[in-house]
Design an enzyme around this catalytic site. Sequence first.
Site, PDB file in Angstrom:
ATOM      1  N   LYS A   1      -1.230  14.678   1.350  1.00 42.38           N
ATOM      2  CA  LYS A   1      -2.187  14.346   2.409  1.00 42.38           C
ATOM      3  C   LYS A   1      -3.624  14.374   1.912  1.00 42.38           C
ATOM      4  CE  LYS A   1      -2.244  18.865   4.725  1.00 42.38           C
ATOM      5  NZ  LYS A   1      -1.547  19.569   3.625  1.00 42.38           N
TER       6      LYS A   1
ATOM      7  N   ARG B   1       4.463  19.548  -9.523  1.00 41.17           N
ATOM      8  CA  ARG B   1       3.007  19.711  -9.523  1.00 41.17           C
ATOM      9  C   ARG B   1       2.502  20.448 -10.756  1.00 41.17           C
ATOM     10  NH1 ARG B   1       0.960  21.394  -3.622  1.00 41.17           N
ATOM     11  NH2 ARG B   1       2.349  23.161  -3.908  1.00 41.17           N
TER      12      ARG B   1
ATOM     13  N   ARG C   1       8.121  27.977   1.822  1.00 45.35           N
ATOM     14  CA  ARG C   1       6.818  27.457   2.246  1.00 45.35           C
ATOM     15  C   ARG C   1       7.004  26.308   3.241  1.00 45.35           C
ATOM     16  NH1 ARG C   1       4.135  25.058  -2.594  1.00 45.35           N
ATOM     17  NH2 ARG C   1       4.355  27.074  -3.607  1.00 45.35           N
TER      18      ARG C   1
END
Length: 279
Positions: free
Chosen positions: A59, A170, A225
């Site tokens: 996002k 990531r 998470r």
Amino acid sequence: MAVLNRLIRSAVAARSPALTFSSLSSSIKDPSFPATTGRTAAAERNVQWVFLGCPGVGKGTYASRLSSLLGVPHIATGDLVREELNSSGPLSKQLAEIVNQGKLVSDEIIIKLLSKRLEEGGARGESGFILDGFPRTLRQAEILDGVTEIDLVINLKLREDVLLEKCLGRRICSQCGGNFNIANINIKGENGRPDLSMAPLLPPSHCASKLIARSDDTEPVVKERLRIYHELSQPVEDFYRKQGKLLEFELPGGIPESWPKLLHALNLDDHDDKQSAAA
Ligand SMILES: [Zn+2]
């Protein structure tokens, strides 16, 4: 005379309720929070949008592209906290204590930082914003509603298995702090679902040897998470859905596939410019 009449007409028009602060009276629901940006009618100002989405959905990337496309600031609350921590601002000491103790920064502090940011932006002549990372909880959404008006909430979604793979891919450059992703996703469509591919976001060569993974980007931690994210964000999504402001957008792939479709969903096809060529 005609000129004078025109002037009078425009002066009257400028004061007419249809053109001005239609919702001014409802601006401050919570008197402890200033109505920083005022409530200028949406047609007169730039967009005031919120981006929702799981950690790892990208996002920040889409919010940042849209903000440069539309000429509005991209405000990420994580950045606000970091900036305040690095400043000698009134909240920096308090924040340092909270962060050092591993506690969560309270809604009040986040809202204070956000209000301050919007106020400073307004003083600089900024109009509109895209919020990223806020609101995270229903309470934050309710408080935000008392501070400023939100026009649209874009809820970015991505298949859970792909999201997990993205999160595990990531990497951060330990030198410049740049964010990258080494996950190379190619999923054949089945059961009527289209193929889904997402290219990795590889670092430039001078960062390549300095990549590190966040220690908490492991499968169990990422899954937990995501679970917590959904638990907290469901009521936020419902809140905006009830207001008719929620736009659900399922990412069809990486940026090259998703960006034009997102612009289309936002009625911004006309704005499609060099950014999509660069995608
Ligand atoms: Zn680097």
